[in-house]
Write a protein that holds these residues in place. Structure first.
Motif, short mmCIF file in Angstrom:
data_model
loop_
_atom_site.label_atom_id
_atom_site.label_comp_id
_atom_site.label_asym_id
_atom_site.label_seq_id
_atom_site.Cartn_x
_atom_site.Cartn_y
_atom_site.Cartn_z
N GLY A 56 -2.88 -12.34 -20.85
CA GLY A 56 -2.94 -11.37 -19.86
C GLY A 56 -3.39 -10.06 -20.54
N LEU A 57 -4.18 -9.41 -19.87
CA LEU A 57 -4.88 -8.06 -20.46
C LEU A 57 -4.29 -7.11 -19.12
CD1 LEU A 57 -6.84 -6.83 -22.64
CD2 LEU A 57 -8.37 -6.70 -20.74
N SER A 58 -3.83 -5.91 -19.91
CA SER A 58 -3.68 -5.04 -18.95
C SER A 58 -4.26 -3.44 -19.51
CB SER A 58 -2.32 -4.66 -18.95
OG SER A 58 -1.75 -3.69 -17.88
N ILE A 102 0.78 -1.20 0.01
CA ILE A 102 0.06 -0.17 0.05
C ILE A 102 0.72 1.17 0.01
CG2 ILE A 102 -1.66 1.47 1.47
CD1 ILE A 102 -2.72 -1.44 2.28
N ALA A 103 1.94 1.44 0.87
CA ALA A 103 2.93 2.55 0.99
C ALA A 103 3.36 2.78 -0.63
CB ALA A 103 3.69 2.24 2.08
N LEU A 104 4.10 1.71 -0.91
CA LEU A 104 4.83 1.78 -2.44
C LEU A 104 3.80 2.18 -3.33
CD1 LEU A 104 7.36 1.89 -3.88
CD2 LEU A 104 7.00 -0.61 -4.21
N GLY A 105 2.64 1.45 -3.54
CA GLY A 105 1.56 1.75 -4.57
C GLY A 105 1.03 3.30 -4.60
N ASN A 106 0.93 3.60 -3.01
CA ASN A 106 0.43 5.07 -3.13
C ASN A 106 1.47 6.20 -3.36
OD1 ASN A 106 -2.08 4.17 -2.62
ND2 ASN A 106 -2.10 4.46 -0.23
N ARG A 107 2.60 5.64 -3.10
CA ARG A 107 3.71 6.74 -3.60
C ARG A 107 4.28 6.81 -4.94
NH1 ARG A 107 10.38 6.01 -1.80
NH2 ARG A 107 10.96 7.67 -3.32
N VAL A 108 3.98 5.72 -5.61
CA VAL A 108 4.17 5.81 -6.90
C VAL A 108 3.09 6.39 -7.77
CG1 VAL A 108 4.73 4.10 -9.11
CG2 VAL A 108 5.96 4.12 -6.83
N HIS A 109 1.89 5.64 -7.52
CA HIS A 109 0.75 6.04 -8.46
C HIS A 109 0.04 6.98 -8.07
CE1 HIS A 109 1.50 2.59 -10.69
NE2 HIS A 109 1.90 1.92 -9.52
N PHE A 111 6.04 -4.70 -6.77
CA PHE A 111 5.16 -5.66 -6.71
C PHE A 111 4.27 -5.83 -8.09
CE2 PHE A 111 3.33 -1.68 -4.77
CZ PHE A 111 2.08 -1.75 -5.71
N ARG A 112 3.72 -7.03 -8.30
CA ARG A 112 3.04 -7.24 -9.53
C ARG A 112 1.53 -7.99 -8.94
NH1 ARG A 112 1.13 -6.57 -13.97
NH2 ARG A 112 2.90 -6.24 -14.88
N PHE A 116 -3.63 -8.27 -15.74
CA PHE A 116 -2.42 -7.72 -15.03
C PHE A 116 -2.93 -6.35 -14.37
CE2 PHE A 116 -0.45 -10.02 -18.56
CZ PHE A 116 0.19 -10.99 -17.76
N LYS A 117 -3.03 -6.26 -13.04
CA LYS A 117 -3.80 -4.92 -12.69
C LYS A 117 -2.74 -3.88 -12.34
CE LYS A 117 -6.37 -2.51 -10.00
NZ LYS A 117 -7.13 -1.52 -10.79
N CYS A 118 -1.62 -4.30 -11.77
CA CYS A 118 -0.60 -3.14 -11.56
C CYS A 118 0.78 -3.98 -11.24
CB CYS A 118 -1.04 -2.72 -10.12
SG CYS A 118 0.05 -1.47 -9.44
N ASN A 119 1.70 -2.98 -11.83
CA ASN A 119 3.16 -3.61 -11.69
C ASN A 119 3.75 -2.20 -11.22
OD1 ASN A 119 5.33 -5.43 -12.29
ND2 ASN A 119 6.13 -3.61 -13.71
N THR A 120 4.42 -2.32 -10.10
CA THR A 120 5.01 -0.97 -9.70
C THR A 120 6.33 -1.34 -8.97
OG1 THR A 120 2.56 -0.51 -8.77
CG2 THR A 120 4.65 0.55 -7.61
#
Length: 194
Positions: free
Chosen positions: A132-134, A20-27, A68-69, A98-102
Motif C-alpha cells: 500500500g502506498l501513502s 466528513i465532520a471528523l475529517g474536516n475537524r482534523v485535517h 476512520f481509514r 492509503f488515502k487517509c487515516n484519521t
C-alpha cells in the motif's frame, strides 16, 4: 479505554456525515464532502470487499465516530505526478492506496490508527494487493502521520514539496496549518504486506 466497546466496520453511506465532520475537524475545512467521499467509497470496493473502515465508540449515546481509514483497492486509483512507481518494490497493479487515516483528537495515541490499518491490510491481501502506498502529511501535528506510518513498517520513497498546493481534487480545502494556500509536504511511503 475499553476496546470491547469499540465497533469496527467497513465504511458505508450511513457513515458519511460522521466521517466528513471528523475529517474536516482534523485535517481542515473542505477536506471531505459527500461527492469526494462517495468516490472514495467506490474506489474502496473490489469483489464485494471493502478496504475502508470506520471505528465507533459505543460506550456513549449516540455512538461516536473515533476514527476512520480510507483506502483504495489495487487498480482502482489513478497514478498521478505525486507517484513514482519506478521506485516501488512492487508492481503498480498490486499496490493499494492509503488515502487517509484519521483519529478523533480525544482518542489519539491509543493505537487505534494501527487497528484500522491492520483491518485494511487484511482486506487488501484478500483483494490480491502486495503493498500500500501513502502520501504522508509531513506537517501533521507532532509529525504524527510520519511516525505512525514508519512504525507500521512504511518505507520512504520520495518527498514531494507542497503536495496539496492548488490541488484540484480538493478545491475548497483550508489547511489547518497553512490556510487556503497549503504549502505542506507529502512523503511518498510504501508498506509492503508480508
Amino acid at each position: 479505554m475499553n476496546r470491547d466497546l469499540l465497533s469496527l466496520k467497513p465504511l458505508s453511506l450511513t457513515d458519511f456525515n460522521d466521517v466528513i465532520a471528523l475529517g474536516n475537524r482534523v485535517h481542515g475545512e473542505g477536506y471531505l464532502d459527500n461527492k469526494s467521499l462517495k468516490k472514495m467509497l467506490e474506489r474502496s470496493v473490489y469483489n464485494d470487499l471493502n478496504c475502508s473502515y470506520v471505528l465507533y465508540d459505543t460506550s456513549v449515546t449516540p455512538k461516536k465516530l473515533v476514527g476512520f481509514r480510507l483506502t483504495y483497492a489495487p487498480n482502482s486509483w489513478p497514478l498521478d505526478k505525486w507517484c513514482t512507481p519506478s521506485h516501488w518494490p512492487v508492481e503498480a497493479n498490486l499496490v493499494a492506496y492509503f488515502k487517509c487515516n484519521t483519529i478523533h483528537p480525544d482518542y489519539q495515541g491509543k493505537g487505534l490508527g494501527g487497528l484500522l490499518l491492520k483491518e485494511s491490510v487484511a482486506t487488501l491481501k484478500q483483494m490480491g494487493a502486495k503493498a500500500g502506498l501513502s502520501h504522508i502529511w509531513m506537517q501533521s501535528p507532532g509529525n504524527a502521520s510520519y511516525k505512525y506510518f514508519t512504525k507500521a513498517g512504511g518505507q520512504l520513497i520520495k518527498t514531494h514539496p507542497r503536495r496539496w498546493h492548488n490541488d484540484a481534487t480538493i478545491p475548497d480545502y483550508i489547511c489547518i496549518i497553512c490556510g487556503k494556500d497549503c504549502h505542506c509536504d507529502a512523503t511518498e511511503m510504501m508498506l509492503e504486506f508480508t
